[in-house]
Design a protein around this motif. Structure first.
Motif, short mmCIF file in Angstrom:
data_model
loop_
_atom_site.label_atom_id
_atom_site.label_comp_id
_atom_site.label_asym_id
_atom_site.label_seq_id
_atom_site.Cartn_x
_atom_site.Cartn_y
_atom_site.Cartn_z
N VAL A 7 -18.26 22.65 29.32
CA VAL A 7 -19.67 22.23 29.21
C VAL A 7 -19.89 21.45 27.93
N PHE A 8 -19.39 21.93 26.82
CA PHE A 8 -19.58 21.22 25.56
C PHE A 8 -18.82 19.90 25.55
N ILE A 11 -21.00 17.49 27.46
CA ILE A 11 -22.12 17.11 26.60
C ILE A 11 -21.66 16.07 25.58
N ILE A 14 -21.24 12.65 27.36
CA ILE A 14 -22.53 12.04 27.67
C ILE A 14 -23.20 11.55 26.40
N ALA A 15 -23.16 12.34 25.32
CA ALA A 15 -23.78 11.93 24.06
C ALA A 15 -23.09 10.70 23.49
N ILE A 23 -24.27 14.16 17.58
CA ILE A 23 -24.30 15.20 18.62
C ILE A 23 -22.96 15.25 19.34
N ALA A 24 -22.39 14.09 19.62
CA ALA A 24 -21.11 14.04 20.31
C ALA A 24 -20.02 14.69 19.48
N ALA A 27 -20.61 18.57 19.49
CA ALA A 27 -20.25 19.18 20.78
C ALA A 27 -18.75 19.16 20.99
#
Length: 58
Positions: A7-8, A11, A14-15, A23-24, A27
């Motif tokens: 999941v991370f 994320i 996508i970031a 954020i990338a 994560a």
């Protein structure tokens, strides 16, 4: 735990695509830590089962 790592990782991907570098990176770091914790626990479980003499039941 492996599920949380995935999941991370998703994320982080996508970031990164949308340009959120901080954020990338965060994560991706969390995903990496969770993945290595999972690997360590998996190896410990394998060693524990080998020492006890219990193999997989087929």
């Amino acid at each position: 735990m492996l599920g949380w790592a995935v999941v991370f990782f998703v994320i982080a991907i996508i970031a990164a695509v949308f340009g959120f570098g901080g954020i990338a990176a965060g994560a991706a770091g969390i995903a990496k830590i969770l993945f290595f914790i999972f690997v360590v626990l998996f190896v410990l479980a394998l060693i524990s089962n080998a020492v006890r003499g219990r193999g997989p039941k087929i």
